[in-house]
Design a protein around this motif. Structure first.
Motif, mmCIF file in Angstrom:
data_model
loop_
_atom_site.group_PDB
_atom_site.id
_atom_site.type_symbol
_atom_site.label_atom_id
_atom_site.label_comp_id
_atom_site.label_asym_id
_atom_site.label_seq_id
_atom_site.Cartn_x
_atom_site.Cartn_y
_atom_site.Cartn_z
ATOM 1 N N UNK A 206 0.464 -1.130 -0.301
ATOM 2 C CA UNK A 206 0.448 0.276 -0.481
ATOM 3 C C UNK A 206 0.797 1.149 -0.134
ATOM 4 N N UNK A 207 0.208 2.384 -0.661
ATOM 5 C CA UNK A 207 0.581 3.734 -0.711
ATOM 6 C C UNK A 207 0.284 4.545 -0.936
ATOM 7 N N UNK A 208 -0.819 4.242 0.387
ATOM 8 C CA UNK A 208 -2.015 4.976 0.440
ATOM 9 C C UNK A 208 -2.068 5.121 2.373
ATOM 10 N N UNK A 209 -1.942 6.145 2.931
ATOM 11 C CA UNK A 209 -1.649 6.550 4.318
ATOM 12 C C UNK A 209 -2.949 5.935 4.789
ATOM 13 N N UNK A 210 -4.128 5.551 4.755
ATOM 14 C CA UNK A 210 -5.207 5.408 5.498
ATOM 15 C C UNK A 210 -5.748 4.136 4.773
ATOM 16 N N UNK A 211 -4.611 2.854 3.902
ATOM 17 C CA UNK A 211 -5.044 2.074 4.065
ATOM 18 C C UNK A 211 -4.352 0.202 4.303
ATOM 19 N N UNK A 212 -4.073 -0.481 5.674
ATOM 20 C CA UNK A 212 -2.641 -1.078 5.795
ATOM 21 C C UNK A 212 -2.733 -2.242 4.524
ATOM 22 N N UNK A 213 -1.658 -2.367 4.786
ATOM 23 C CA UNK A 213 -1.391 -4.518 4.011
ATOM 24 C C UNK A 213 -1.763 -4.908 5.140
ATOM 25 N N UNK A 214 -2.347 -6.232 4.223
ATOM 26 C CA UNK A 214 -3.352 -7.025 4.974
ATOM 27 C C UNK A 214 -4.506 -7.330 5.271
ATOM 28 N N UNK A 215 -5.329 -5.865 4.683
ATOM 29 C CA UNK A 215 -6.089 -5.716 4.644
ATOM 30 C C UNK A 215 -7.415 -6.548 3.756
ATOM 31 N N UNK A 216 -9.003 -6.892 3.900
ATOM 32 C CA UNK A 216 -9.336 -7.339 2.937
ATOM 33 C C UNK A 216 -10.455 -6.554 2.555
ATOM 34 N N UNK A 217 -10.427 -6.749 0.747
ATOM 35 C CA UNK A 217 -11.402 -6.038 0.255
ATOM 36 C C UNK A 217 -12.368 -6.607 -0.313
ATOM 37 N N UNK A 218 -13.910 -6.295 -0.144
ATOM 38 C CA UNK A 218 -14.567 -7.093 -1.069
ATOM 39 C C UNK A 218 -15.437 -5.732 -2.450
ATOM 40 N N UNK A 219 -15.512 -6.792 -4.056
ATOM 41 C CA UNK A 219 -15.868 -5.488 -4.570
ATOM 42 C C UNK A 219 -15.113 -6.524 -6.021
ATOM 43 N N UNK A 220 -16.026 -5.956 -7.164
ATOM 44 C CA UNK A 220 -14.994 -6.258 -8.597
ATOM 45 C C UNK A 220 -13.614 -6.158 -8.689
ATOM 46 N N UNK A 221 -13.303 -7.997 -9.170
ATOM 47 C CA UNK A 221 -12.009 -7.792 -9.481
ATOM 48 C C UNK A 221 -11.825 -8.563 -10.770
ATOM 49 N N UNK A 222 -11.074 -8.716 -11.761
ATOM 50 C CA UNK A 222 -10.639 -9.125 -12.350
ATOM 51 C C UNK A 222 -10.729 -10.459 -11.892
ATOM 52 N N UNK A 223 -10.696 -11.889 -13.145
ATOM 53 C CA UNK A 223 -10.355 -13.092 -13.314
ATOM 54 C C UNK A 223 -8.823 -13.252 -13.515
ATOM 55 N N UNK A 224 -8.412 -12.539 -11.892
ATOM 56 C CA UNK A 224 -6.484 -12.809 -11.928
ATOM 57 C C UNK A 224 -6.576 -13.116 -10.638
ATOM 58 N N UNK A 225 -4.650 -12.815 -10.424
ATOM 59 C CA UNK A 225 -4.263 -13.306 -9.247
ATOM 60 C C UNK A 225 -3.801 -11.571 -8.196
#
Length: 363
Positions: free
Chosen positions: A83-102
């Motif tokens: 993460x390069x955003x000060x308000x978002x930490x590494x290890x966080x889980x996000x739910x949303x729209x993703x590509x079929x990708x890793x």
């Protein structure tokens, strides 16, 4: 760093391949960007609709792919690994729209306690819901099996919720019953559940294939289940509303000619049968029209105020989710070969209606 992506030929959905794309490493990420590992995602017939409508509804522009190919959007989970955003930490889980990708790089914007959006330029010009990510770390409703249900059904149930709301607001156009094609589909039985729960005397009729009849009857949310080859036996003396999840031109024409002026509403929702003709004749009864989700969301967001849609949807989901243990058997598959098999099975109608596919391109 490389991402593994599953892409399909836009002019022939039977053709697919796996490619590798270059990603920036953590140190090279732009300011406020996130590098996200896609950990799991759902795949349903609705994703096939995204592919069929990819050009018309701009789904192909969301995630990059080589010329002539497209990356089908999916609903799922990702872990922030850099993460390069000060308000978002590494290890966080996000739910949303993703590509079929890793992996996916997200340009984090509008970061709040509950979520964020991808501000990448190529992802603009679509409905805002497709760029929004919920921050769900530690939320039990998004973990384990409950998380599977969220990915498999929450986006589809939002469609069910909005169609139910639209029909009720319109007083069902004076119809006495609502017919749902592709009644075994997750969007259809979510809508049937909501319609049935209203208890307002509106009859809920499920149209399905002979092979899916037992499953549709077992759901308990349809007042009547009719196979496609028997629709002409339905009484045609009272008004009906037709919610078309199948997208079959021949079925739509058959129903309109059978019911005539008693066809009070004909809403096009999905394309599970992928057999729509571009040149359909004028039909008796209500003119078939596409139901467009963003329009109804914008309308209700304005009328219900901040948080109004989420509050009402949450209440509806809480009445629906407890039934899913009985209705859905989750099947998890890992790796590119398993993803391709699941894709082709879904594309060609080989997935049983009680099965929910949770996939990951990572082994």
């Amino acid at each position: 760093m490389l991402s593994t992506d599953f892409v399909v030929a836009r002019n022939d959905l039977q053709q697919s391949t796996v490619i590798e794309t270059q990603l920036p490493d953590a140190a090279a990420l732009p300011d406020e960007a996130l590098l996200v590992k896609v950990t799991r995602f759902a795949f349903t017939a609705n994703n096939i609709t995204y592919a069929v409508m990819g050009d018309v509804l701009k789904y192909w522009q969301l995630f990059s792919a080589p010329d002539g190919f497209g990356n089908i959007p999916v609903w799922g989970f990702g872990e922030v690994i850099a993460s390069k955003h000060p308000g978002v930490s590494e290890g966080e889980t996000l739910f949303g729209y993703f590509p079929m990708a890793t992996h996916l790089v997200i340009e984090a914007a509008d970061v709040s306690k509950r979520g964020l959006r991808d501000g990448a330029a190529h992802r603009q010009g679509v409905a805002p819901v497709y760029n929004a990510y919920a921050r769900v770390s530690g939320d039990p409703a998004f973990e384990g099996r409950q998380g599977h249900y969220q990915a498999l059904l929450r986006p589809l149930f939002m469609l069910s919720f909005l169609v139910d709301d639209f029909l009720a607001e319109s007083e069902f156009y004076g119809a006495k019953s609502v017919m749902l094609s592709s009644a075994s589909s997750k969007t259809a039985y979510g809508l049937a559940h909501l319609l049935h729960a209203r208890g307002n005397g509106i009859k809920v009729i499920g149209l399905t294939s002979a092979g899916n009849t037992a499953f549709v009857k077992s759901l308990g949310c349809y007042d009547e289940v009719v196979t496609y080859d028997s629709v002409n036996a339905l009484p045609a003396d009272k008004g009906v509303a037709f919610v078309d999840m199948a997208g079959s031109s021949s079925l739509r024409e058959q129903l309109h000619r059978h019911f005539g002026d008693q066809m009070k509403y004909s809403g096009r929702i999905g394309l599970t049968h992928r057999s729509s003709s571009p040149d359909e004749p004028e039909l008796p009864g209500a003119k078939p029209t596409w139901f467009f989700v963003p329009d109804q969301i914008r309308k209700r967001a304005k009328e219900w105020g901040p948080g109004g849609v989420d509050k009402r949807f949450g209440a509806a989901w809480s009445g629906f989710a407890p039934r899913l243990d009985q209705w859905v058997k989750v099947s998890e598959s890992l790796g590119p070969t398993a993803v391709q098999r699941a894709y082709l099975d879904t594309l060609n109608g080989r997935v049983p209606p009680d099965q929910g596919l949770i996939l990951s391109l990572s082994e």
